[in-house]
Structures are given as C-alpha cells and as structure tokens.
Design a protein around this motif. Sequence first.
Motif, PDB file in Angstrom:
ATOM      1  N   CYS A  50      -3.050   6.628  -1.249  1.00  0.00           N
ATOM      2  CA  CYS A  50      -4.566   6.291  -1.462  1.00  0.00           C
ATOM      3  C   CYS A  50      -5.752   7.504  -0.821  1.00  0.00           C
ATOM      4  CB  CYS A  50      -4.012   5.923   0.256  1.00  0.00           C
ATOM      5  SG  CYS A  50      -5.604   5.045   1.090  1.00  0.00           S
ATOM      6  N   CYS A 110      -9.402  -0.724  -6.695  1.00  0.00           N
ATOM      7  CA  CYS A 110      -8.522   0.480  -6.126  1.00  0.00           C
ATOM      8  C   CYS A 110      -8.845   1.544  -7.233  1.00  0.00           C
ATOM      9  CB  CYS A 110      -6.563   0.245  -5.956  1.00  0.00           C
ATOM     10  SG  CYS A 110      -6.139   1.953  -5.124  1.00  0.00           S
ATOM     11  N   LEU A 145       0.695  -1.024  -0.028  1.00  0.00           N
ATOM     12  CA  LEU A 145       0.332   0.149   0.175  1.00  0.00           C
ATOM     13  C   LEU A 145       1.584   1.271  -0.143  1.00  0.00           C
ATOM     14  CD1 LEU A 145      -2.635   1.594   0.182  1.00  0.00           C
ATOM     15  CD2 LEU A 145      -1.946   0.410   2.916  1.00  0.00           C
ATOM     16  N   LEU A 197       0.331   4.977   0.845  1.00  0.00           N
ATOM     17  CA  LEU A 197      -0.200   5.781   1.260  1.00  0.00           C
ATOM     18  C   LEU A 197      -0.282   7.075   0.946  1.00  0.00           C
ATOM     19  CD1 LEU A 197       0.565   4.906   5.135  1.00  0.00           C
ATOM     20  CD2 LEU A 197      -2.194   4.407   3.513  1.00  0.00           C
ATOM     21  N   CYS A 214      -7.796  -5.992  -3.612  1.00  0.00           N
ATOM     22  CA  CYS A 214      -7.666  -4.658  -3.287  1.00  0.00           C
ATOM     23  C   CYS A 214      -6.941  -3.734  -4.711  1.00  0.00           C
ATOM     24  CB  CYS A 214      -6.944  -4.509  -2.080  1.00  0.00           C
ATOM     25  SG  CYS A 214      -5.402  -5.347  -1.735  1.00  0.00           S
ATOM     26  N   SER A 234      -8.843   7.153   0.507  1.00  0.00           N
ATOM     27  CA  SER A 234      -9.228   6.112   1.902  1.00  0.00           C
ATOM     28  C   SER A 234     -10.031   6.144   0.997  1.00  0.00           C
ATOM     29  CB  SER A 234      -9.199   7.506   3.168  1.00  0.00           C
ATOM     30  OG  SER A 234      -9.374   6.382   3.966  1.00  0.00           O
ATOM     31  N   CYS A 292     -11.317  -0.962  -0.956  1.00  0.00           N
ATOM     32  CA  CYS A 292     -10.625  -2.153  -0.587  1.00  0.00           C
ATOM     33  C   CYS A 292     -11.044  -2.655   0.405  1.00  0.00           C
ATOM     34  CB  CYS A 292      -9.431  -2.026  -0.955  1.00  0.00           C
ATOM     35  SG  CYS A 292      -8.863  -0.904   0.716  1.00  0.00           S
ATOM     36  N   ALA A 295      -2.956   2.753  -6.068  1.00  0.00           N
ATOM     37  CA  ALA A 295      -2.156   2.864  -3.870  1.00  0.00           C
ATOM     38  C   ALA A 295      -2.028   1.374  -3.873  1.00  0.00           C
ATOM     39  CB  ALA A 295      -3.745   3.807  -3.279  1.00  0.00           C
ATOM     40  N   ILE A 296      -2.333   0.406  -4.800  1.00  0.00           N
ATOM     41  CA  ILE A 296      -1.789  -0.934  -4.556  1.00  0.00           C
ATOM     42  C   ILE A 296      -1.364  -1.198  -5.491  1.00  0.00           C
ATOM     43  CG2 ILE A 296      -2.650  -2.844  -3.155  1.00  0.00           C
ATOM     44  CD1 ILE A 296      -5.029  -1.319  -1.856  1.00  0.00           C
TER      45      ILE A 296
END
Lengths: 126, 403
Positions: free
Chosen positions: A44, A85, A39, A41, A81, A46, A50, A89-90
């Motif tokens: 991400c 996404c 991940l 961050l 995930c 949020s 995921c 981010a993953i």
Amino acid sequence: MSRVKGGVSWRNTPPGTVTFGASAMEVETGLWRSMRPVLDLEKCVSCLKCWVQCPDASIMTDEDARVCGINEYFCKGCGVCQAVCPAGAISMRPESDFSDCGKVCEPDKVMQLVKNTGMVGELVGS
Amino acid sequence: MGHSAERDEADTNRRVEMTSGNLAFAEAMRQINPDVVAAYPITPSTEIPMRFAEYVANGDVDTRYVAVESEHSAITACVGASVAGGRVMTASSANGVALMHEIFPIAASFRAPIVFGLVNRSLGAPVNIHCDHSDSMPERDSGWVQIYCEDAQEVYDTVMLSVRLAEHPDVLTPVFVCQDGFITSHCYEPVEFLQDESVRQFVGTREPRYPLLDVDNPVSYGSFTMSEHYFEIKRNQIEGLNNVSRVYRELSDEYVALSGREYPMIDRYMTDDADYVVVIMSSATGVVKDVVDDLRREGVRAGCLRVRMYRPFPSGEVREALSGKKCVAVLDRSASPGGVAPLAAEIKSALYMSPDRVPVFDYIFGLGGRDFFPDDARRVFQDLMDMRYEDGARYIGLLEEDD
C-alpha cells in the motif's frame, strides 16, 4: 436468550419506524459480504483512492491519514477498493476462506474501528 | 345510531343546512383547519378538495393546499406533512385510491394520522363512476382504520371523531372515512353542524410524538430495516389498531355529550329479538331498515345489522349481536373474485366461535351502482325464512338470460 442479537421487544419499539440519530453506525452491513478485501500494507502506498471511492467509508486511516485497515463491520465486499488500487495492495477472497466468517464484531471494537476511519468525532449511541 | 342523548348546553346554538356528504366533509375540514391538504381531485370525491380549495383561496382557513400531479403524489405529500408534525387531510376515490396503494401501508407504518375522505366508487375496468366498495376493500390490509358512513350527517360527525382517533397516542393510525359515491356524496339532506368554536375545542391541536421538523430531537422515518427489527415494528403498528375500540368508545362518549349524536362501531336495528338478520354497510342500510319495519308489521322477527367500523373489525360485538339467530344474510358491495366477499368473510370468521352454528348466506349487490330496491331486501329475508341456503354467493339484481 433473545433469538435476535440486539433485538428490542415490540412493545418497546418506537412507533412509526422511527430511528434516532446516527443509527447507521449500529447496522452491521458487513454481514452481507461474500468476498472479503485483504489489504497488504507492504504494497500500500496510501494514495487514498480506495478511501475516496469506498461507498461505506470502510477504509480506516491512522493519525497521519495513512491507510491502516478495512472495517469489516461495514464493508459489503463490493470490490471497488481492489479495482481502483494502483499498487495491487488489495485482493478479494471468498469469506469461506476465513475461520472468522460470519462472526459478529464486538460493538466496542466496531466503534473504535469507526473512530479510526477519521470520519466521525463524537459517536452517538452504543 | 341514536339521537336521544343529552346535549351540552354550550352548544345549543346549532345550524342545520341542506348539504351533501362531500360538502359536509369539506365543511368539517374548514372547521378543523388542518395544516396541510394535498389532493388530486377525482369523481365522486372531487367536491371535497374543490370546496376546500375555495376556503383556502378565500382565507377561511390557513391550510397549506398542495396541488399535485397525481394521487400517488397527493398521498405522498400528505405522509411527508404528517410525519413533519402537521394535521393532514385529503380525499380520493376508485382508481385514484388504487394509485395511492403503494403509500397507504407506509402512512400506516409511519403512524401518520391522516384523515382521508374516501368516497366509494367502483374500481375500473370498465370505467364507471358509481358506487361500490371495490376501491376501499383492497385497502383493508393496508393498516388504516376504515369507517363506513350511512349518511351525510354521519360523515360530518365521523370526520370530527376520526381526527381525535387517528392522533390518539395509543392509536396513531390513519383513518379512511368512507361514504357511498353519489348516493351519499351528492344527495342533499339536512345536516346539523357544530359551532366552529366547539369543533376547535373538540379537535384541539395535534401533539406529534416524533415530528421530523423538531431539529433539536432528530429522527429518521422509514430507514432500511433488516429482519432484526421489521417484525417488532409491524407488531407494534398492529397494536394501534387493537387499541381503537377502547379509544373510540371514550371519544364517542365525549362527542355524544357535545353533539347528541352517537355512532357505535356496529349499528343494530331491531336485532335483539330478531330471528333473521341482514348484515350490510353504508347507504343501502336504509332500504333494509325500511323492509325490517314492513316485516315486523307482518309479524316476522327481522333485524338489520350495519357494520360501521370495518377496520379494526368489531368481531366481539358482531358475535354478540348475531349469536343464536336462526340465520343471517351478508350483503357485500364488492367481490373477492375466487374467494369469499370481504364482509361475509369477516362475519363468518366472527361467528366461528359462537356457541351455536349460525348459517350465513352470502350476497353480492350494487356493483357499479346497480340499484338496490326494497323488493331485493325482502327477497333476501324470504330466502332466510325459507332456509334456502346456497353454497357460494348470490348476486342481487344481476341480469340472467331470462330477465
């Protein structure tokens, strides 16, 4: 030393395949993983897609319900995930890329990680 | 089996009725009054659920009778009810038993103390309704106790013993109460029944250790288990079978005081001083015993050993009974195609550690209900007396080209 980590002798094994409440918390399904989600961050946002889609409730969130990490004790590496996404981010990377590949988490650390997912309040056992 | 032991005076008011093995089983069920019966009737065990359904419909019992759509569903419902904490019984035969196979090891592993009326019938194909043991023998490794009865009286008494045996905390293992299809299940003979109250006292009520319906102490059954725990769970399960012979002896002592009837794990008929012994199971034993009587009158030291409990197999008792014999014949009512038939394999294994090498002759008889006559038994004894050993099994009553 026992040849099986966390093993119980056959005499002390409860009859009837019986397991007690919330024993899924003790099963390290992360051992099955061949691809590890990583991940970023920074990327991400949020959105929690995921968190919704993860079949193992392995996406951890903080007090503000923002994504903060992935619980590798339970994550089987399915890659859902990464697929959902929207921010990229993953990324999925082979376990062999990591120096801690196959290492077992400490139980206390696992329970803390589980608490961080926000899915349980009181934990049974351990 | 013996009929001479002293009886409890409280149970002197007995009744004797002409009945069959199936109906004796159903009468035992009425008196036991189990919590749940789930069944899918099949010949020749049909009468067991049929008669029991009448008891349910007439209010003679307060059992929940579950009419299901297959044998697989029947045994599955039984397992569910048993782990929920109920006392559960059912019955089946032949291909019905085979369809249940997937669930039998699960029942045993769940330590579900189901008592099962297994009325032996040949396994198709070809379809055949008559007796052999090809339905129960494939279940010998499913983890259940297997008891084979010679007559209807023994069926009735074995059901009583089996409820206690299955539910005993050191055993916690389901039990097959086997009887020969049609020969035992449908032929009428006098059977002595206990009083209802005596049965209630003997079987008591089940006290389950981890009932699923105990919501204050929640448990799961049959969770996914990796290599960390599976081996220990199976070994723990095996110990239930290992404890059977001790627990069975205790229960047998209690039951003989109540009924006057005693059923050891092996039934020795004139074996102590015998030179030649025929080993057999279930209803065909009577034929061999008659021939033993004839041979004894002729001065031949013949004997008969009936194996009543096949799982767990009483190897020690068998070895003690057969060691030192001149030779032994084992008559199997099922085959293990390509291998040694189930009873012969166990007998030979039990005798492996005996001090003297006892020759064992293998025979297969009675498949699909083929009759077994006294002359057949006499020929087997003649083979033993003449030491006519053959490698591999001989087939009794099988038609050859010149027959």
